[in-house]
Design an enzyme around this catalytic site. Structure first.
Site, PDB file in Angstrom:
ATOM      1  N   ARG A  88       0.814  -1.204   0.000  1.00  0.00           N
ATOM      2  CA  ARG A  88       0.000   0.000   0.000  1.00  0.00           C
ATOM      3  C   ARG A  88       0.855   1.263   0.000  1.00  0.00           C
ATOM      4  O   ARG A  88       0.313   2.365  -0.065  1.00  0.00           O
ATOM      5  CB  ARG A  88      -0.860   0.011   1.252  1.00  0.00           C
ATOM      6  CG  ARG A  88      -2.335  -0.375   1.001  1.00  0.00           C
ATOM      7  CD  ARG A  88      -3.033  -0.144   2.268  1.00  0.00           C
ATOM      8  NE  ARG A  88      -4.424  -0.102   2.377  1.00  0.00           N
ATOM      9  CZ  ARG A  88      -5.241  -1.132   2.554  1.00  0.00           C
ATOM     10  NH1 ARG A  88      -4.790  -2.350   2.464  1.00  0.00           N
ATOM     11  NH2 ARG A  88      -6.504  -0.940   2.796  1.00  0.00           N
ATOM     12  N   ARG A 127     -21.720  -2.344   2.261  1.00  0.00           N
ATOM     13  CA  ARG A 127     -21.000  -3.622   2.250  1.00  0.00           C
ATOM     14  C   ARG A 127     -21.259  -4.391   3.545  1.00  0.00           C
ATOM     15  O   ARG A 127     -21.256  -3.822   4.628  1.00  0.00           O
ATOM     16  CB  ARG A 127     -19.499  -3.356   2.113  1.00  0.00           C
ATOM     17  CG  ARG A 127     -18.655  -4.609   2.311  1.00  0.00           C
ATOM     18  CD  ARG A 127     -17.289  -4.455   1.748  1.00  0.00           C
ATOM     19  NE  ARG A 127     -16.417  -3.591   2.549  1.00  0.00           N
ATOM     20  CZ  ARG A 127     -15.145  -3.376   2.238  1.00  0.00           C
ATOM     21  NH1 ARG A 127     -14.612  -3.920   1.174  1.00  0.00           N
ATOM     22  NH2 ARG A 127     -14.409  -2.589   2.995  1.00  0.00           N
TER      23      ARG A 127
HETATM   24  P1  AMP Z   1      -8.387  -3.439   4.029  1.00  0.00           P
HETATM   25  O1  AMP Z   1      -9.212  -4.586   4.476  1.00  0.00           O
HETATM   26  O2  AMP Z   1      -7.379  -3.827   2.987  1.00  0.00           O
HETATM   27  O3  AMP Z   1      -9.213  -2.254   3.620  1.00  0.00           O
HETATM   28  O4  AMP Z   1      -7.524  -2.964   5.302  1.00  0.00           O
HETATM   29  C1  AMP Z   1      -8.152  -2.494   6.473  1.00  0.00           C
HETATM   30  C2  AMP Z   1      -7.184  -1.642   7.279  1.00  0.00           C
HETATM   31  O5  AMP Z   1      -6.067  -2.432   7.691  1.00  0.00           O
HETATM   32  C3  AMP Z   1      -6.572  -0.467   6.538  1.00  0.00           C
HETATM   33  O6  AMP Z   1      -7.406   0.678   6.545  1.00  0.00           O
HETATM   34  C4  AMP Z   1      -5.274  -0.249   7.320  1.00  0.00           C
HETATM   35  O7  AMP Z   1      -5.511   0.383   8.567  1.00  0.00           O
HETATM   36  C5  AMP Z   1      -4.849  -1.677   7.623  1.00  0.00           C
HETATM   37  N1  AMP Z   1      -4.002  -2.244   6.530  1.00  0.00           N
HETATM   38  C6  AMP Z   1      -4.300  -3.314   5.734  1.00  0.00           C
HETATM   39  N2  AMP Z   1      -3.320  -3.551   4.852  1.00  0.00           N
HETATM   40  C7  AMP Z   1      -2.373  -2.603   5.070  1.00  0.00           C
HETATM   41  C8  AMP Z   1      -1.115  -2.291   4.466  1.00  0.00           C
HETATM   42  N3  AMP Z   1      -0.632  -3.010   3.439  1.00  0.00           N
HETATM   43  N4  AMP Z   1      -0.423  -1.233   4.962  1.00  0.00           N
HETATM   44  C9  AMP Z   1      -0.892  -0.503   5.993  1.00  0.00           C
HETATM   45  N5  AMP Z   1      -2.076  -0.722   6.604  1.00  0.00           N
HETATM   46  C10 AMP Z   1      -2.811  -1.770   6.159  1.00  0.00           C
END
Ligand code: AMP
Length: 206
Positions: A88, A127
């Site tokens: 990310r 969602r």
């Molecule tokens: P997601 O399900 O991918 O939307 O991730 C949910 C939350 O987890 C994000 O808003 C971040 O707080 C954290 N997160 C997930 N993947 C990452 C990543 N690669 N880098 C930093 N934070 C992450």
């Protein structure tokens, strides 16, 4: 052997489409968001990361890189894998390059799911996830079955959704030129019904 990355803003359909791609290629889906939420449910997630997640900001790179490094040591990743929600940031992408190089592996493609920001909030607010199966639904466009045990993510509330979109634009969008320069980037229009997007993805990966 397929090593793929799905990139796109929160609500672009990464999780939904990842399921299809993984089935097609017989590879595991590695979602750092799912891993963090699993740690949260198990009560093993550091409190400071929990607060960061719930506020819609990004967890620090070092913690995420460590998480991925551990995950890539699991035997099920031997035949390839799909990364969803990682990398990310550019430092995460550089760390991934290092991890893959150490294993003698190469990235096949980075697929970007393109959805205009104006459509994303509505998707996230509607969602729901089935706690039992992990399947993702939209209350109107992809309604869940009657027996689903529905969960609404803590970070899918309107104020947090805006912060997550900001984090995407400020930090994650920089990955696109990074992978474009390596000629790995494939853009796919993420607007439409899930199966329409799936067909476009299939064509992009053919
Ligand atoms: P997601 O399900 O991918 O939307 O991730 C949910 C939350 O987890 C994000 O808003 C971040 O707080 C954290 N997160 C997930 N993947 C990452 C990543 N690669 N880098 C930093 N934070 C992450």
């Amino acid at each position: 052997m397929k090593i793929l990355i799905l990139v796109g803003p929160p609500g672009s359909g990464k999780g939904t489409q990842a399921e299809f791609i993984c089935k097609k290629f017989g590879i595991p889906q590695i979602s750092t968001g799912d891993m963090l939420r699993a740690a949260k449910r198990a009560g093993t997630l550091d409190k400071k990361y929990l607060e960061i997640m719930d506020s819609g900001r990004l967890v620090p790179d070092e913690a995420i890189i460590e998480l991925i490094e551990g995950r890539l040591q699991q035997p099920d990743t031997g035949g390839g894998f799909l990364l969803d929600g990682f990398p990310r940031t550019v430092p995460q992408a550089e760390a991934l390059d290092g991890l893959l190089a150490k294993k003698g592996l190469t990235l096949n493609a980075v697929v970007q799911l393109d959805v205009p920001r104006g459509l994303l909030e509505e998707r996230l607010v509607n969602r729901r996830t089935d706690r039992k199966t992990g399947k993702i639904y939209h209350l109107m466009y992809n309604p869940p079955p009657a027996d689903a045990e529905l969960e609404h993510r803590a970070d899918d509330q309107p104020a947090t959704v805006q912060k997550r979109q900001d984090a995407y634009e400020a930090q994650t969008a920089a990955l696109l030129p990074y992978y474009e320069a390596k000629q790995l980037l494939r853009r796919v229009d993420g607007v439409g019904k899930p199966d329409e997007v799936t067909s476009r993805l299939e064509a992009a990966l053919a």
